[in-house]
Design an enzyme around this catalytic site. Structure first.
Site, mmCIF file in Angstrom:
data_model
loop_
_atom_site.group_PDB
_atom_site.id
_atom_site.type_symbol
_atom_site.label_atom_id
_atom_site.label_comp_id
_atom_site.label_asym_id
_atom_site.label_seq_id
_atom_site.Cartn_x
_atom_site.Cartn_y
_atom_site.Cartn_z
ATOM 1 N N LYS A 84 1.225 5.727 1.154
ATOM 2 C CA LYS A 84 0.193 6.770 1.101
ATOM 3 C C LYS A 84 0.497 7.870 2.113
ATOM 4 C CE LYS A 84 -3.723 3.754 -0.157
ATOM 5 N NZ LYS A 84 -4.049 4.394 -1.430
ATOM 6 N N ARG A 144 -5.380 -4.741 -8.035
ATOM 7 C CA ARG A 144 -5.423 -5.484 -9.302
ATOM 8 C C ARG A 144 -4.470 -6.676 -9.268
ATOM 9 N NH1 ARG A 144 -3.938 0.049 -12.239
ATOM 10 N NH2 ARG A 144 -4.940 0.722 -10.332
#
Ligand code: BES
Ligand code: MN
Ligand code: ZN
Length: 488
Positions: free
Chosen positions: A265, A339
């Site tokens: 990020k 996920r």
């Protein structure tokens, strides 16, 4: 801060008079000096009794000056009383030591739910996390220790006990979410939660990486492998219902820090990713709440705990991992890690506990913040009645949800060239394709809902029942959902 219920006025620093919207002329003041001054003060100001508005009035009498706060309770709804409770604490937290709230000043008595919502929010709004401050100035230290509620119905005190239990869970969640990522990592998350819930009668299971490897949790472990911190699966089980009653599973994403991994990020704002464990935090708090109030339901809480780091041993974009379900996943983007953690937790809980219903909570996608901002959590469900129950619990607690669609057309978007699926879809509909990914791990016949709470666990500004920072979103919602759907 404590809530006390009493039938007669106490000697508190501040006398509080709840006032309904445009209800100043209906108020029963009781004390002549206040009756003379307060309505005039209200008329001289802009105070109308809107929910959460306040007006402080200093009333002379007996050679002293008394502090009186007029507190707007709006329409008198539960939501408006909740706003009033939070506003009262926000006003007095560092400014007084005690206050008494005179319910008998109102022409119409508030409902029991309104009174407990008021007291609950007043306590919730007082929570703050100062453990890492060594230089807190005297004037910003909390002083408010007690709010007495005078003239509540006799049942109010017992009804409040349930809110008190929920507040204990909420505090745990907020603490976990607030802790910095050098202090809170998978093992210390487990340790802190277990210390906090000790003695409540929860059954505990903790899986370490070796055990998860034996179970084939390749998706969760793929995320964890770039970190020097070991991952964990923490499971808390509450057996409060009949032995043959269905089990509810709560499953939380617990990424104690999300750098993005090799798909790293940008630096700006990366510190926010300490609260990427907010789903697991909400599950821990909800389990504490329902165990504390001895809910008559069977609930298992599963928290998938990992740290997502870039490293020589980190997983790469392009890696293919095998999940516990046997399905294979092409990891296109290592930043879509939530996920990967959840899918193995979902498979594990279905194999070991056969729940009839699963609700998972996760700070899963930045796209959810683009969609809903910070006002609603996103709801995805394969079952309309489950969705309705969650929406209703959200409305009742002011932890609101908004439902999104699922469909085969979205599901197709995560098909992979090389494996059963890839972990990201195209740019559009990012929150939905994330939900479709999770749906591939839900067995037929299981009612499942996914709450994407990325915009809700942390707040840059104070809200009704919280200061800036950790909100504890999800705990009150889940507690209400359990009460309404599994205990009713
Ligand atoms: N934890 C983030 C989602 C997130 C982002 C929550 C910002 C709160 C604020 C999640 O793991 C993530 O990085 N998701 C990616 C998915 C993308 C790579 C498909 C995202 O949202 O950018
Ligand atoms: Mn990520
Ligand atoms: Zn994440």
């Amino acid at each position: 801060m404590q809530i006390a219920f009493s039938s007669v006025a106490q000697a508190d620093d501040v006398l509080v008079f709840p006032i309904e919207k445009d209800g100043i002329d209906r108020a029963q003041w009781g004390v002549a000096e206040i009756a003379d001054l307060a309505p005039l003060a209200a008329k001289a100001s802009t105070f109308k009794g809107d929910a959460g508005s306040t007006l402080e009035v200093f009333v002379p009498g007996n050679g002293k000056v008394g502090r009186v706060v007029l507190l707007g309770v709006g329409s008198g709804s539960e939501t408006d009383w909740r706003k009033a409770g939070g506003a009262l604490t926000a006003k007095l937290l560092t400014q007084a030591s005690s206050a008494s709230v005179h319910l008998n000043a109102l022409a119409t008595a508030p409902s029991l739910d309104a009174v407990t919502a008021f007291a609950g929010a007043a306590v919730q709004r007082a929570w703050r996390y100062d453990v890492y401050r060594t230089k807190l100035p005297e004037t910003s230290r909390p002083t408010l220790t007690r709010i007495a509620i005078v003239g509540a119905a006799a049942e109010a005190e017992a009804a409040y006990a349930a809110i008190h239990a929920v507040n204990g869970g909420l505090e745990l969640t907020r603490t976990l979410v607030s802790e910095p990522p050098n202090k809170l990592y998978p093992e210390s998350f487990v340790e802190r939660v277990l210390n906090d819930v000790e003695g409540l009668g929860l059954e505990v299971t903790v899986l370490d990486e070796a055990q998860m490897r034996d179970l084939g949790m390749g998706a969760l472990l793929g995320v964890s492998q770039g970190s020097v911190r070991e991952g964990r699966l923490l499971v808390l089980k509450w057996n409060g219902g009949a032995a043959d009653a269905p089990t509810l599973a709560l499953v939380g994403k617990g990424v104690t820090f999300d750098t993005g991994g090799i798909s790293i990020k940008p630096a700006a704002g990366m510190e926010d990713m300490k609260w990427d464990m907010g789903g697991a935090g909400a599950v821990a708090g909800a389990m504490k709440a329902i165990a504390t109030r001895k809910a008559k339901a069977n609930v298992v809480g599963v928290m998938g705990l990992v740290e997502n780091m870039p490293d020589g041993n980190a997983q790469r974009p392009g890696d293919v991992v095998t999940s516990m379900s046997g399905q294979t996943i092409e990891v296109i983007n290592t930043d879509a890690e939530g996920r990967l953690v959840l899918c193995d937790a979902l498979t594990w809980v279905q194999k070991t506990h056969s729940p009839s219903t699963i609700v998972d909570l996760a700070t899963l996608t930045g796209a959810m913040i683009i969609s809903l901002g910070h006002e609603h959590g996103g709801l995805f469900a394969n079952d309309d009645s489950l969705a309705e129950s969650l929406l209703a619990a959200g409305k009742a607690t002011d932890e609101k949800l908004w439902r999104f669609p699922l469909s085969d057309a979205y599901d197709k978007l995560i098909d992979s060239q090389i494996a059963d699926m890839k972990n990201v879809g195209p740019r559009g509909g990012g929150s939905i394709t994330a939900a479709q990914f999770l749906k591939r791990y839900i067995n037929d016949g299981v009612a499942w809902a996914h709450l994407d709470i990325a915009g809700m666990v942390w707040s840059d500004k104070p809200g009704v029942n919280h200061d800036k920072g950790a909100t504890g979103y999800g705990v009150r919602l889940l507690d209400r959902f359990v009460a309404d759907r599994f205990e009713a």
